[in-house]
Design a protein around this motif. Structure first.
Motif, PDB file in Angstrom:
ATOM      1  N   ILE A 169      -5.660  38.202 -20.948  1.00 22.83           N
ATOM      2  CA  ILE A 169      -5.456  37.011 -20.400  1.00 22.83           C
ATOM      3  C   ILE A 169      -6.362  36.663 -19.384  1.00 22.83           C
ATOM      4  N   MET A 171      -7.554  34.460 -15.947  1.00 22.62           N
ATOM      5  CA  MET A 171      -7.063  34.092 -14.727  1.00 22.62           C
ATOM      6  C   MET A 171      -7.944  34.352 -13.460  1.00 22.62           C
ATOM      7  N   HIS A 175      -5.130  35.969  -8.487  1.00 19.79           N
ATOM      8  CA  HIS A 175      -3.816  35.952  -9.254  1.00 19.79           C
ATOM      9  C   HIS A 175      -3.434  37.253  -9.005  1.00 19.79           C
ATOM     10  N   GLN A 191       4.894  32.572 -16.192  1.00 21.60           N
ATOM     11  CA  GLN A 191       3.464  32.093 -15.924  1.00 21.60           C
ATOM     12  C   GLN A 191       3.462  30.873 -16.940  1.00 21.60           C
ATOM     13  N   ILE A 193       0.605  28.941 -19.364  1.00 26.20           N
ATOM     14  CA  ILE A 193      -0.643  28.820 -20.172  1.00 26.20           C
ATOM     15  C   ILE A 193      -1.048  27.776 -20.571  1.00 26.20           C
ATOM     16  N   VAL A 236      -7.975  27.031 -15.942  1.00 29.63           N
ATOM     17  CA  VAL A 236      -7.908  28.310 -15.466  1.00 29.63           C
ATOM     18  C   VAL A 236      -8.390  28.505 -14.069  1.00 29.63           C
ATOM     19  N   LEU A 242      -3.013  29.868 -17.020  1.00 34.30           N
ATOM     20  CA  LEU A 242      -3.551  31.171 -17.568  1.00 34.30           C
ATOM     21  C   LEU A 242      -4.069  30.871 -18.863  1.00 34.30           C
TER      22      LEU A 242
END
Length: 310
Positions: A169, A171, A175, A191, A193, A236, A242
């Motif tokens: 992931i 980020m 975060h 979350q 994405i 992002v 994310l």
């Protein structure tokens, strides 16, 4: 009768020198091994080819007759090998190679360089593709071979796997999840994405974790679609989403504000060389180089597959 070429060469060397020691030295084998090879050849042929005494080595009548045929056989064989090499070196044309993002990572320049060295008459043409075409031109026929991230919904697709990289992931460093070493899928329920803007449903499902067999409420929400890697990373970096990615993104598309944490207990991203239908001789040559580099770079691939290559 299945005669070994090595034994024929050993016999010719002894027949021409009539001296086991000198013949062994010219062949870079031991005298004992050479003697055993001649004995095995005589057994295969079924008659004595040499007479040996403490003072001399001589050909028998059968040996003189066999020597002519052995020489002719080796000449024909060597000519065939030379013809094969000449035909191989004459391979020419254009190889259209599809790339996506970092493609085969650190293996890419090694594969391309080795292919150009081995096949100087073939002109590689590199074509770059974005998130909208995960087949990297194979679907449309714009490319002959491509570095692909599986899975892809494409019929008649042939693949040669190079490695499988962990999912991660992406980020911002600020975060809350960035403080963890690993991310569980359950950590992502609340979350947001991004999703690749593509018509390939299998590829989209993989990169949004929709192929894990979980209920929708157990998965992160999809907020927007992105067509390019830069667009995805911009979202992002802005803290809007994310990104389901791989650790190597931090090396090949580095953004100082972003970090990548591996996702625990999910299938990784398989990187392969792909083609459609029956591979052409040039495509087969590219595959041979790719697999050779894969075998030579096992230590590097292990680091990639552990998500810690540098």
């Amino acid at each position: 009768m299945d005669l070994h070429t090595r034994r024929l060469r050993h016999f010719v060397a002894v027949a021409e020198t009539l001296h086991f020691t000198r013949a062994a030295e010219s062949l870079y084998v031991s005298q004992q091994g050479l003697s055993r090879s001649i004995t095995e050849l005589e057994h295969d042929v079924g008659v004595p080819l040499l007479t040996r005494t403490t003072r001399a080595v001589e050909l028998t009548d059968a040996g003189r007759a066999f020597l002519r045929s052995a020489r002719e056989a080796l000449v024909v064989l060597d000519a065939g090998v030379a013809d094969a090499h000449r035909a191989h070196s004459r391979m020419s044309g254009v190889l259209r190679i599809g790339f996506f993002a970092a493609s085969a990572l650190e293996l890419t320049p090694l594969i391309i360089s080795e292919f150009r060295t081995r096949h100087p008459s073939v002109s590689p043409q590199i074509r770059s593709y974005d998130l909208t075409d995960p087949s990297c031109g194979l679907r449309s026929g714009e490319t002959d071979v491509a570095f692909l991230r599986l899975p892809i919904d494409l019929t008649d697709l042939g693949t040669e796997v190079l490695f499988t990289e962990p999912l991660a992931i992406g980020m911002t460093g600020s975060h809350p999840l960035a403080a963890r070493d690993y991310i569980a899928v359950s950590d992502l329920q609340d979350q947001v994405i991004s999703a690749p803007r593509t018509d390939d449903a299998r590829w989209r499902a993989f990169w949004t974790l929709r192929d894990l067999g979980l209920d929708e409420e157990q998965l992160p929400r999809i907020s927007r679609e992105t067509a390019t890697m830069d667009e995805e990373l911009d979202n992002v970096a802005a803290g809007l989403t994310l990104s389901v990615s791989v650790p190597s993104t931090d090396r090949f598309a580095h953004r100082a504000s972003l970090v990548y944490r591996k996702i625990d207990r999910v299938p990784g991203s398989t990187l392969c060389v792909g083609w459609r239908g029956q591979p052409t001789p040039i495509v087969r040559a590219f595959l041979a180089v790719s697999t050779m580099i894969r075998e030579e770079q096992r230590e590097l691939i292990t680091r990639i597959e552990n998500g810690d290559a540098e």
